[in-house]
Motif scaffolding. Structure first.
Motif, mmCIF file in Angstrom:
data_model
loop_
_atom_site.group_PDB
_atom_site.id
_atom_site.type_symbol
_atom_site.label_atom_id
_atom_site.label_comp_id
_atom_site.label_asym_id
_atom_site.label_seq_id
_atom_site.Cartn_x
_atom_site.Cartn_y
_atom_site.Cartn_z
ATOM 1 N N ASP A 1 0.828 -1.220 0.000
ATOM 2 C CA ASP A 1 0.000 0.000 0.000
ATOM 3 C C ASP A 1 0.857 1.264 0.000
ATOM 4 O O ASP A 1 0.547 2.239 -0.683
ATOM 5 C CB ASP A 1 -0.913 -0.030 1.237
ATOM 6 C CG ASP A 1 -1.845 1.157 1.295
ATOM 7 O OD1 ASP A 1 -2.783 1.198 0.483
ATOM 8 O OD2 ASP A 1 -1.626 2.060 2.123
ATOM 9 N N ASP B 1 0.599 4.071 -2.727
ATOM 10 C CA ASP B 1 0.195 5.416 -2.274
ATOM 11 C C ASP B 1 1.369 6.405 -2.225
ATOM 12 O O ASP B 1 1.182 7.551 -1.832
ATOM 13 C CB ASP B 1 -0.432 5.323 -0.867
ATOM 14 C CG ASP B 1 -1.743 4.544 -0.866
ATOM 15 O OD1 ASP B 1 -2.250 4.240 -1.958
ATOM 16 O OD2 ASP B 1 -2.261 4.248 0.236
ATOM 17 N N ARG C 1 5.336 5.761 8.021
ATOM 18 C CA ARG C 1 4.492 4.644 8.492
ATOM 19 C C ARG C 1 4.942 4.295 9.902
ATOM 20 O O ARG C 1 6.122 4.112 10.150
ATOM 21 C CB ARG C 1 4.679 3.450 7.537
ATOM 22 C CG ARG C 1 4.117 2.115 7.981
ATOM 23 C CD ARG C 1 2.629 2.062 7.961
ATOM 24 N NE ARG C 1 2.030 2.206 6.650
ATOM 25 C CZ ARG C 1 0.702 2.357 6.473
ATOM 26 N NH1 ARG C 1 -0.122 2.353 7.502
ATOM 27 N NH2 ARG C 1 0.227 2.516 5.252
ATOM 28 N N LYS D 1 -10.900 -3.999 1.380
ATOM 29 C CA LYS D 1 -9.499 -3.792 1.768
ATOM 30 C C LYS D 1 -9.274 -3.834 3.281
ATOM 31 O O LYS D 1 -8.170 -4.116 3.725
ATOM 32 C CB LYS D 1 -8.936 -2.500 1.156
ATOM 33 C CG LYS D 1 -9.352 -1.218 1.827
ATOM 34 C CD LYS D 1 -8.560 -0.030 1.246
ATOM 35 C CE LYS D 1 -8.865 1.241 2.013
ATOM 36 N NZ LYS D 1 -8.047 2.375 1.608
ATOM 37 N N GLN E 1 -11.923 1.957 8.963
ATOM 38 C CA GLN E 1 -11.419 2.597 7.738
ATOM 39 C C GLN E 1 -12.104 3.941 7.495
ATOM 40 O O GLN E 1 -11.470 4.872 6.995
ATOM 41 C CB GLN E 1 -11.587 1.666 6.541
ATOM 42 C CG GLN E 1 -10.908 2.172 5.268
ATOM 43 C CD GLN E 1 -9.380 2.248 5.376
ATOM 44 O OE1 GLN E 1 -8.738 1.296 5.798
ATOM 45 N NE2 GLN E 1 -8.803 3.388 5.001
ATOM 46 N N ASP F 1 -10.166 6.174 9.570
ATOM 47 C CA ASP F 1 -8.842 6.368 8.958
ATOM 48 C C ASP F 1 -8.914 7.414 7.841
ATOM 49 O O ASP F 1 -8.040 8.279 7.716
ATOM 50 C CB ASP F 1 -8.330 5.034 8.396
ATOM 51 C CG ASP F 1 -6.872 5.124 7.984
ATOM 52 O OD1 ASP F 1 -6.021 5.065 8.877
ATOM 53 O OD2 ASP F 1 -6.597 5.304 6.781
ATOM 54 N N LYS G 1 1.757 8.587 10.348
ATOM 55 C CA LYS G 1 1.782 8.595 8.879
ATOM 56 C C LYS G 1 1.441 10.000 8.394
ATOM 57 O O LYS G 1 0.875 10.795 9.157
ATOM 58 C CB LYS G 1 0.886 7.518 8.267
ATOM 59 C CG LYS G 1 -0.393 7.176 8.987
ATOM 60 C CD LYS G 1 -1.093 5.955 8.400
ATOM 61 C CE LYS G 1 -2.570 5.959 8.787
ATOM 62 N NZ LYS G 1 -3.298 4.783 8.367
ATOM 63 N N LYS H 1 -7.514 9.878 -4.237
ATOM 64 C CA LYS H 1 -8.441 8.895 -3.661
ATOM 65 C C LYS H 1 -9.682 9.644 -3.169
ATOM 66 O O LYS H 1 -9.564 10.518 -2.302
ATOM 67 C CB LYS H 1 -7.786 8.253 -2.438
ATOM 68 C CG LYS H 1 -7.503 6.788 -2.571
ATOM 69 C CD LYS H 1 -7.061 6.233 -1.225
ATOM 70 C CE LYS H 1 -5.763 5.489 -1.319
ATOM 71 N NZ LYS H 1 -5.268 5.031 -0.025
HETATM 72 C C1 IPE Z 1 -5.656 0.838 3.920
HETATM 73 O O1 IPE Z 1 -5.815 1.965 3.211
HETATM 74 C C2 IPE Z 1 -4.717 -0.080 3.237
HETATM 75 C C3 IPE Z 1 -4.980 -1.506 3.316
HETATM 76 C C4 IPE Z 1 -5.941 -2.077 3.940
HETATM 77 C C5 IPE Z 1 -4.055 -2.332 2.578
HETATM 78 P P1 IPE Z 1 -5.000 3.295 3.450
HETATM 79 O O2 IPE Z 1 -4.136 3.590 2.278
HETATM 80 O O3 IPE Z 1 -5.959 4.352 3.881
HETATM 81 O O4 IPE Z 1 -4.065 2.943 4.682
HETATM 82 P P2 IPE Z 1 -3.009 3.938 5.263
HETATM 83 O O5 IPE Z 1 -3.735 5.225 5.559
HETATM 84 O O6 IPE Z 1 -1.954 4.104 4.216
HETATM 85 O O7 IPE Z 1 -2.546 3.258 6.514
#
Ligand code: IPE
Ligand code: IPE
Ligand code: MG
Ligand code: MG
Length: 337
Positions: A97, A101, A106, A183, A220, A223, A237, A247
Motif C-alpha cells: 500500500d 500510495d 508509516r 481492503k 477505515q 482512517d 503517517k 483517492k
Molecule cells: C488501507 O488503506 C490499506 C490496506 C488495507 C491495505 P490506506 O491507504 O488508507 O491505509 P493507510 O492510511 O496508508 O494506513
C-alpha cells in the motif's frame, strides 16, 4: 460514597489497554513468533521486515484474534500462530500500500519504500504474504485456510478496485464502501472469526465475523477522516496522502456534493487534473472539508457501523474478553492514531 456527576473524575477515553492487558501473555508469544518468522539469511528481508515490525503498530487485528479465542473459551495454542498470520497479511498489505500510495511515513518511521525503494518493498511484501500462507498451512485446518486465503484475495481485489476508481469525482458512495469492505473490513472479520474456529464454536463464528466486519468498516471510515484531520505525530503517517493520490473518500465526496461551482472545479482540478498537488491545495481541501462539516458525517457513518458491531455480539455471553472487544470498538471510533 456516591459522587455527583460534577465531582466525578472524567470518564477516561476508550483505549486498547483493557484488550492488551487481557491478552498480554498471548500477544507476547505472538510477537515472538512474528519475529522468529521473519528471520532470513537474506539480509534485505530481515532488515526491511524487521524495520516495519519493530516500528510497532497497534496490533489490533492479531489482538482481536487472541481476544475472540479467549471469548470462545479456547485453551490451546493455535490462535498464536493464526494471530501472527493475520498480522503478516496486514503488514504485507501495508508494504504494498505504501508503494502504491507513495507514502513516506508509516508507524512514525520512514516507510520501507522510502528507505529501500519500491522493488524491495513489493518483494518483501510478497515474502510476508507467503509466510502467512505457510502459517495457515501449518495450522492444518481447511476452514482456516479458506477464511484467510479468501481474505487475502479480497484485500488485493479491493486495492485494485480502489486504484481503478481513483482520480474520478463521479465515484459513487457504494463503490467507496465496497472498497472499504474489501481492503479493511474482511481482514477484521476474519481475525475475529478465527477465535471461534479454533475453539470449535460454530455458533460464535457469524456473530464474531459480523462484529469484526462492522468494526473494520468503522475503522477505515475513521482512517479516511484522519487523513484530513489527524496529525502526523499522533498517526505516525503523513496527512493528506489520500488527497494527493486522487483517492475520493467520504469527507471529499460529501464536500464536493455540497460545494459551490467554484469548489467543485477545485476538487476536479486536484483529483482529475494532471498538475502536482501543492501544500496550499491540501490546506484548501482541509478548509472546505471543515466548512462543510463532512468529517462529522464520516463519524456518524462509522458510529452506525459501531452499532451494527455491538448488535452482532450482543447475543454472546458476557465476559472480560467481550468487554475488551467492545472497548476496542469504542477506541476505534474515538481514535486519533
Ligand atoms: C488501507 O488503506 C490499506 C490496506 C488495507 C491495505 P490506506 O491507504 O488508507 O491505509 P493507510 O492510511 O496508508 O494506513
Ligand atoms: C492501517 O492500519 C491500514 C488501514 C486499514 C487503515 P492500522 O492503523 O491498524 O495500522 P498499524 O498496524 O497500527 O500500523
Ligand atoms: Mg495508504
Ligand atoms: Mg489511510
Amino acid at each position: 460514597m456516591l459522587h455527583s456527576i460534577a465531582t466525578s473524575p472524567a470518564v477516561p477515553a476508550p483505549s486498547l489497554e483493557r484488550l492488551k492487558t487481557l491478552i498480554a501473555a498471548d500477544l507476547h508469544k505472538t510477537n515472538q513468533l512474528i519475529q522468529a518468522e521473519v528471520a532470513s539469511e537474506i539480509p534485505l528481508i530481515a532488515a526491511l521486515s524487521g524495520h516495519i515490525i519493530a516500528a510497532g503498530g497497534k496490533r489490533i487485528r492479531p489482538s482481536l484474534t487472541l481476544a475472540s479465542a479467549l471469548l470462545c473459551g479456547y485453551s490451546g495454542d493455535r490462535h498464536i500462530r493464526l494471530a501472527a498470520c493475520v498480522e503478516f497479511i496486514h503488514t504485507a498489505t501495508l508494504l504494498h500500500d505504501d508503494v502504491v500510495d507513495k507514502s513516506e511515513l508509516r508507524r512514525g518511521e520512514a516507510t520501507a519504500n522510502a528507505l529501500w525503494g519500491n522493488q524491495a518493498s513489493v518483494l518483501v511484501g510478497d515474502f510476508l504474504l507467503s509466510r502467512a500462507f505457510q502459517l495457515m498451512v501449518a495450522d492444518g485446518s481447511m476452514q482456516v485456510l479458506r477464511v484467510l486465503s479468501d481474505a487475502a484475495a479480497i484485500i488485493s481485489a479491493g486495492e485494485v478496485k480502489q486504484l481503478a476508481i481513483s482520480h474520478d469525482m463521479a465515484v459513487q458512495k457504494q463503490d467507496y464502501l465496497d472498497v472499504l469492505h474489501a481492503k479493511t473490513a474482511i481482514l477484521f472479520a476474519s481475525a475475529c472469526e478465527l477465535g471461534a474456529i479454533v475453539a470449535n464454536k460454530p455458533g460464535y463464528q457469524q456473530p464474531l465475523r459480523r462484529f469484526g466486519e462492522a468494526l473494520g468498516m468503522a475503522f477505515q471510515l475513521i482512517d479516511d477522516a484522519l487523513d484530513y484531520t489527524g496529525t502526523a505525530e499522533a498517526l505516525g503517517k503523513s496527512i493528506g496522502d489520500d488527497f494527493r493520490d486522487g483517492k475520493v473518500t467520504l469527507p471529499m465526496m460529501l464536500a464536493y456534493q455540497r460545494g459551490t461551482a467554484e469548489e467543485k472545479a477545485f476538487w476536479q482540478r486536484c483529483v482529475e487534473g494532471e498538475e502536482e498537488i501543492s501544500d496550499a491545495d491540501l490546506a484548501h481541501a482541509q478548509k472546505l472539508i471543515a466548512a462543510h462539516n463532512t468529517v462529522a458525517d464520516s463519524l456518524l457513518e462509522a458510529q452506525a457501523y459501531g452499532d451494527i458491531a455491538r448488535t452482532a455480539i450482543a447475543e454472546l455471553p458476557e465476559s472480560a474478553a467481550k468487554e475488551a472487544m467492545l472497548e476496542t470498538l469504542a477506541f476505534c471510533l474515538a481514535r486519533s492514531y
